[in-house]
Write an enzyme that holds these catalytic residues in place. Structure first.
Site, PDB file in Angstrom:
ATOM      1  CG  HIS A  44      -0.231  -0.117   2.523  1.00  0.00           C
ATOM      2  ND1 HIS A  44       0.158  -1.337   3.045  1.00  0.00           N
ATOM      3  CD2 HIS A  44       0.180   0.816   3.403  1.00  0.00           C
ATOM      4  CE1 HIS A  44       0.761  -1.140   4.200  1.00  0.00           C
ATOM      5  NE2 HIS A  44       0.796   0.157   4.437  1.00  0.00           N
ATOM      6  N   GLY A  45       0.253   2.335  -0.440  1.00  0.00           N
ATOM      7  CA  GLY A  45       0.939   3.617  -0.473  1.00  0.00           C
ATOM      8  C   GLY A  45      -0.025   4.723  -0.817  1.00  0.00           C
TER       9      GLY A  45
END
Length: 149
Positions: A67-68
């Site tokens: 994720h980011g």
């Protein structure tokens, strides 16, 4: 909140071909570039790799939740992938990962980003769900499993 609110049918990859962490991230991001041509997919992969350097998002039990955050996104996006071979992802339990839920979120919506990650984590804690995910028959089987969660 339903996970399916953030997941498009076109963003399910039932047979990942990649064999390395960086290649998996590229493969997971690729369909976003097809659907959203304005998205900088190279930047997305760099953000994900930077996050991985902080600590692997391979959480164990064959699961990775890379994720980011990206500045120019308008909404949270989820891409789901499955690798039947498994990929070395430096997971906490040192096991290969075969279940991938990629989450990209706009910079400005931290709360929603965390709620989506929490929803995915709750879902994947369920051993029966994980078994059903791995056994689902191709694209249609995975979509059928995911569209109502």
């Amino acid at each position: 909140m339903k996970l399916s609110d953030y997941l498009a049918k076109e963003l399910i990859l039932p047979e990942l071909q990649s064999e390395t962490k960086s290649d998996v991230l590229n493969e997971l991001v690729a369909p976003l570039g097809e659907i959203y041509p304005e998205m900088d997919t190279d930047l997305a992969v760099r953000v994900l790799l930077d996050r991985e350097r902080l600590g692997s998002t391979g959480i164990g039990d064959g699961i990775a939740i890379p994720h980011g955050k990206l500045e120019n996104l308008e909404k949270v996006m989820v891409v789901v992938g499955r690798s039947r071979k498994g990929v070395e992802f430096e997971a906490l339990d040192h096991s290969p990962c075969g279940i991938f839920f990629l989450v990209l979120a706009p910079e400005q919506v931290a709360g929603m980003h965390l709620r989506v990650l929490a929803q995915i984590s709750r879902l994947l804690k369920d051993e029966e769900f994980r078994k059903a995910f791995l056994a689902a028959d191709g694209f249609d089987g995975l979509w059928s499993l995911l569209k109502d969660v």
